[in-house]
Design a protein around this motif. Structure first.
Motif, PDB file in Angstrom:
ATOM      1  N   ASN A  21       0.833  -1.194   0.000  1.00  0.00           N
ATOM      2  CA  ASN A  21       0.000   0.000   0.000  1.00  0.00           C
ATOM      3  C   ASN A  21       0.871   1.248   0.000  1.00  0.00           C
ATOM      4  O   ASN A  21       1.868   1.326   0.723  1.00  0.00           O
ATOM      5  N   VAL A  22       0.498   2.219  -0.796  1.00  0.00           N
ATOM      6  CA  VAL A  22       1.290   3.442  -0.973  1.00  0.00           C
ATOM      7  C   VAL A  22       1.323   4.241   0.329  1.00  0.00           C
ATOM      8  O   VAL A  22       0.298   4.435   0.984  1.00  0.00           O
ATOM      9  N   THR A  23       2.531   4.682   0.718  1.00  0.00           N
ATOM     10  CA  THR A  23       2.691   5.501   1.918  1.00  0.00           C
ATOM     11  C   THR A  23       3.184   6.908   1.609  1.00  0.00           C
ATOM     12  O   THR A  23       3.009   7.809   2.433  1.00  0.00           O
ATOM     13  N   TYR A  24       3.816   7.117   0.431  1.00  0.00           N
ATOM     14  CA  TYR A  24       4.311   8.458   0.086  1.00  0.00           C
ATOM     15  C   TYR A  24       4.458   8.559  -1.419  1.00  0.00           C
ATOM     16  O   TYR A  24       4.841   7.599  -2.087  1.00  0.00           O
ATOM     17  N   VAL A  25       4.148   9.733  -1.951  1.00  0.00           N
ATOM     18  CA  VAL A  25       4.422  10.060  -3.359  1.00  0.00           C
ATOM     19  C   VAL A  25       4.951  11.487  -3.417  1.00  0.00           C
ATOM     20  O   VAL A  25       4.527  12.344  -2.645  1.00  0.00           O
ATOM     21  N   ASN A  26       5.903  11.734  -4.322  1.00  0.00           N
ATOM     22  CA  ASN A  26       6.429  13.089  -4.460  1.00  0.00           C
ATOM     23  C   ASN A  26       5.625  13.861  -5.507  1.00  0.00           C
ATOM     24  O   ASN A  26       4.775  13.294  -6.208  1.00  0.00           O
ATOM     25  N   PRO A  27       5.858  15.178  -5.627  1.00  0.00           N
ATOM     26  CA  PRO A  27       5.082  15.986  -6.580  1.00  0.00           C
ATOM     27  C   PRO A  27       5.159  15.487  -8.020  1.00  0.00           C
ATOM     28  O   PRO A  27       4.198  15.663  -8.778  1.00  0.00           O
ATOM     29  N   ALA A  28       6.280  14.864  -8.427  1.00  0.00           N
ATOM     30  CA  ALA A  28       6.389  14.352  -9.794  1.00  0.00           C
ATOM     31  C   ALA A  28       5.347  13.259 -10.042  1.00  0.00           C
ATOM     32  O   ALA A  28       4.822  13.140 -11.160  1.00  0.00           O
TER      33      ALA A  28
END
Length: 373
Positions: free
Chosen positions: A163-170
């Motif tokens: 499960n996704v915990t972090y994504v950056n602006p890109a």
């Protein structure tokens, strides 16, 4: 009268007050014998008396004065001790407490200027050392966060459940998502798939199955609106200080434009190949050793050699008469040096020995640095 009768026993008198009652009134009396110095004969008795009420009042006043003095002394002592404790202990600890609360809220604070050599001083020094260490770690984390947020590459982290915990602006830009809350907690299979026929998270399964815990490859990225685009993925497990796997980090690059350019290049190369093969003009490609690398159908018809026969042979072995070797070599040298040789007319030999006159239009192929290839 009773006391006067006791004069006869004056030798036995003591100088301690004695409580007696005269006409119903109690009083304290002290009898003091008066003697002649030369003969030491007693000539009188001095009676000093105080009423009990007067003595009791004096005692009460004295006791109250003593108690009041003691209470005032205790109060002053407590105030003095409180002031000393406040200055030497309470205030420094209060400063440390305020600084700790400020640090907990993320505020940047300076060192606590407590120059002491007791336990409070040691506590202050330890706190200042901790503050500087935390400040350095925060600065490093902020610098790394700035790099991640500014990176053009797509960076995503996930837990071991996928499960996704972090994504950056890109990521938000590539997936056309306004806020990261729309992504957090969702399975990575919602955003990547190895091929269009299988929407399970194969690349993550491969990542967990490999010994080195790394995976790279091209996958399809899927936006929330269902649109697809191509990405190149490099995924690896994240380890803690003890080497335990605690999560995943996926770095992606949008290669949609590159894939489109490759497709266009393939189409162009295919069209060019068709043009070369179907043109009535003989098209021959030579390497820098003047050996044939490409020989089209028209060249086969003109010179009589098949493509298989011509590939790898020099022009002197195929179509240049011996008497023209020197001239053709000169034209070739000028062409390679970029000093001419782009247009010439010469006599050539066909496979059957027939001599033919050919017009040559020559071009040199260069790499991106302008070097002949």
């Amino acid at each position: 009268v009773n006391q006067v009768e006791r004069v006869r026993e004056v030798e036995k008198l003591v100088l301690m007050p004695e409580l007696i009652t005269v006409k119903g009134s109690k009083s304290y009396h002290t009898l003091i014998p008066v003697t002649i110095l030369s003969s030491k004969d007693t000539i009188a008795v001095l009676d000093i008396g105080f009423s009990r009420e007067t003595v009791d009042n004096k005692i009460r006043v004295t006791v109250l004065y003593a108690v009041g003095t003691f209470v005032v002394f205790l109060l002053l002592s407590f105030l003095f001790i409180g002031s000393v404790l406040k200055y030497f202990i309470t205030q420094p600890i209060a400063k440390l407490s305020e600084a700790a609360v400020a640090m907990a809220h993320g505020d940047q604070i300076a060192d606590i200027p407590i120059k002491r050599f007791d336990e409070v001083g040691l506590l202050s020094d330890s706190f200042n050392h901790m503050r500087r260490s935390i400040s350095d770690q925060i600065s490093e984390l902020q610098y790394k966060d700035f790099i991640i947020r500014s990176a053009s590459s797509i960076i995503t982290t996930a837990n071991l459940e996928g499960n996704v915990t972090y994504v950056n602006p890109a990521f938000l830009e590539a997936w056309r998502v306004k806020d990261s809350t729309e992504v957090h907690g969702r399975p990575v299979s919602d955003f990547w798939m190895v091929d269009e026929s299988d929407q399970t998270d194969k690349f993550m399964d491969a990542l967990l199955m490999t010994d080195n815990k790394k995976w790279t490859g091209e996958v399809k990225a899927k936006r929330l609106d269902g649109s697809m685009f191509d990405v190149f993925v490099s995924a690896a497990t994240v380890l803690d200080n003890e080497g335990n796997h605690i999560g995943l980090m996926v770095t992606s690059i949008d290669i949609s434009r590159l894939k489109h350019a490759e497709k266009e290049l393939r189409n162009f190369a295919q069209r060019l190949l068709i043009l070369v093969e179907q043109t009535p003009l003989g098209v021959i490609e030579w390497d820098l050793d003047f050996r044939v690398t490409q020989w089209n159908n028209a060249a086969e018809n003109i010179f009589g050699y098949s493509k298989k026969e011509a590939i790898g042979k020099t022009s002197f072995e195929l179509i240049v008469p011996k008497k023209a070797h020197e001239l053709v070599q000169s034209i070739w040298n000028d062409l390679v040096r970029g000093k001419g040789g782009t247009r010439s007319t010469s006599e050539n030999l066909a496979k059957d020995g027939k001599r033919i006159i050919c017009d040559w239009y020559n071009s040199i192929l260069l790499d991106n640095n302008g070097v002949p290839i």
